[in-house]
Scaffold this motif. Structure first.
Motif, PDB file in Angstrom:
ATOM      1  N   PRO A   1      10.523 -15.812  51.787  1.00 10.04           N
ATOM      2  CA  PRO A   1       9.833 -15.585  53.056  1.00 10.04           C
ATOM      3  C   PRO A   1      10.663 -16.030  54.266  1.00 10.04           C
ATOM      4  O   PRO A   1      10.701 -15.326  55.275  1.00 10.04           O
ATOM      5  N   LEU A   2      11.353 -17.169  54.170  1.00 12.89           N
ATOM      6  CA  LEU A   2      12.171 -17.634  55.292  1.00 12.89           C
ATOM      7  C   LEU A   2      13.312 -16.663  55.574  1.00 12.89           C
ATOM      8  O   LEU A   2      13.555 -16.298  56.732  1.00 12.89           O
ATOM      9  N   GLU A   3      14.003 -16.214  54.541  1.00 12.92           N
ATOM     10  CA  GLU A   3      15.085 -15.240  54.741  1.00 12.92           C
ATOM     11  C   GLU A   3      14.537 -13.958  55.367  1.00 12.92           C
ATOM     12  O   GLU A   3      15.149 -13.384  56.272  1.00 12.92           O
TER      13      GLU A   3
ATOM     14  N   THR B   1       5.792 -11.296  56.688  1.00 12.50           N
ATOM     15  CA  THR B   1       6.032 -12.513  57.454  1.00 12.50           C
ATOM     16  C   THR B   1       5.653 -12.269  58.905  1.00 12.50           C
ATOM     17  O   THR B   1       5.593 -11.111  59.359  1.00 12.50           O
ATOM     18  N   ILE B   2       5.435 -13.357  59.620  1.00 12.26           N
ATOM     19  CA  ILE B   2       5.244 -13.286  61.071  1.00 12.26           C
ATOM     20  C   ILE B   2       5.833 -14.553  61.664  1.00 12.26           C
ATOM     21  O   ILE B   2       5.787 -15.615  61.039  1.00 12.26           O
ATOM     22  N   CYS B   3       6.420 -14.410  62.852  1.00 13.18           N
ATOM     23  CA  CYS B   3       7.027 -15.554  63.525  1.00 13.18           C
ATOM     24  C   CYS B   3       6.579 -15.572  64.986  1.00 13.18           C
ATOM     25  O   CYS B   3       6.573 -14.528  65.655  1.00 13.18           O
ATOM     26  N   PHE B   4       6.233 -16.746  65.447  1.00 18.09           N
ATOM     27  CA  PHE B   4       5.893 -16.959  66.847  1.00 18.09           C
ATOM     28  C   PHE B   4       7.026 -17.765  67.463  1.00 18.09           C
ATOM     29  O   PHE B   4       7.231 -18.922  67.120  1.00 18.09           O
ATOM     30  N   ILE B   5       7.789 -17.103  68.339  1.00 20.17           N
ATOM     31  CA  ILE B   5       8.965 -17.705  68.955  1.00 20.17           C
ATOM     32  C   ILE B   5       8.540 -18.296  70.294  1.00 20.17           C
ATOM     33  O   ILE B   5       8.104 -17.568  71.191  1.00 20.17           O
TER      34      ILE B   5
ATOM     35  N   PHE C   1       7.935 -23.550  48.014  1.00 18.22           N
ATOM     36  CA  PHE C   1       9.367 -23.390  48.248  1.00 18.22           C
ATOM     37  C   PHE C   1       9.598 -22.066  48.952  1.00 18.22           C
ATOM     38  O   PHE C   1       9.229 -21.015  48.446  1.00 18.22           O
ATOM     39  N   LEU C   2      10.205 -22.144  50.117  1.00 18.96           N
ATOM     40  CA  LEU C   2      10.504 -20.945  50.882  1.00 18.96           C
ATOM     41  C   LEU C   2      11.999 -20.729  50.907  1.00 18.96           C
ATOM     42  O   LEU C   2      12.526 -19.879  51.430  1.00 18.96           O
TER      43      LEU C   2
ATOM     44  N   ILE D   1       8.892  -8.420  53.575  1.00 11.92           N
ATOM     45  CA  ILE D   1       9.925  -9.164  52.868  1.00 11.92           C
ATOM     46  C   ILE D   1      10.615  -8.182  51.921  1.00 11.92           C
ATOM     47  O   ILE D   1       9.956  -7.432  51.200  1.00 11.92           O
ATOM     48  N   GLU D   2      11.938  -8.168  51.960  1.00  9.76           N
ATOM     49  CA  GLU D   2      12.688  -7.267  51.082  1.00  9.76           C
ATOM     50  C   GLU D   2      12.893  -7.901  49.712  1.00  9.76           C
ATOM     51  O   GLU D   2      12.841  -9.126  49.553  1.00  9.76           O
ATOM     52  N   LYS D   3      13.142  -7.054  48.729  1.00 12.18           N
ATOM     53  CA  LYS D   3      13.366  -7.512  47.360  1.00 12.18           C
ATOM     54  C   LYS D   3      14.480  -8.551  47.324  1.00 12.18           C
ATOM     55  O   LYS D   3      15.550  -8.346  47.895  1.00 12.18           O
TER      56      LYS D   3
END
Length: 161
Positions: A42-44, A5-9, A160-161, A36-38
């Motif tokens: 993706p959102l979590e 994942t990547i996030c732009f804050i 669905f995320l 992403i952990e098991k």
């Protein structure tokens, strides 16, 4: 499902950027995120990674699509991309040295400047992520470490995320 994942804050006209200390993008500015952990969506995963890398506890991040790549016609990878908005009054003082690298607020114009060689390949897609309401698959093709092709395609938003 992709591994990353990547996030732009965003806070006003600035983006919180991370200058990575470890390979593969060592010394390059990019958003925050990771594996992403098991069992995570993706959102979590992105919300957890943002908390771990910055200490910022987000309650929401907007899904903006995927960034995918192929390298030398052999390896294929990808990540889920998100944008999060913080109020301009949100206190978060930088620069901050972390285990991942250095966090700092950067003007969006600096991040997207065509002569800025210290960025990950954000010039190809970040402006679209910040300004377009659609979700996209931004696809890179690399050969010998160089981008030889880039395309964006609107994604079906029923993921669905």
């Amino acid at each position: 499902m992709y591994k990353y994942t990547i996030c732009f804050i965003q806070r006003g006209d600035k983006i919180l950027m991370l200058n990575r200390e470890n390979p593969v993008w060592m010394g390059i500015w990019n958003g925050v995120g990771g594996k992403i952990e098991k069992g995570e969506t993706p959102l979590e995963g992105v919300l957890r990674e943002v908390k771990e890398e910055t200490g910022i506890e987000l309650d929401h991040a907007e899904y903006k699509g995927t960034v995918t790549w192929s390298v030398d016609d052999s390896y294929i990878g990808g990540m889920y991309a998100f944008v999060a908005q913080l109020p301009e009054t949100y206190d978060y003082y930088t620069p901050i040295k972390t285990d991942e690298g250095i966090l700092d607020w950067k003007d969006i114009s600096w991040v997207l400047h065509p002569e800025n060689l210290g960025m990950a390949n954000l010039k190809y897609f970040l402006k679209t992520m910040l300004s377009d309401s659609h979700t996209y698959d931004h696809r890179f093709k690399y050969r010998n470490g160089e981008v030889i092709d880039f395309k964006s395609e609107i994604l079906d938003t029923t993921i669905f995320l």
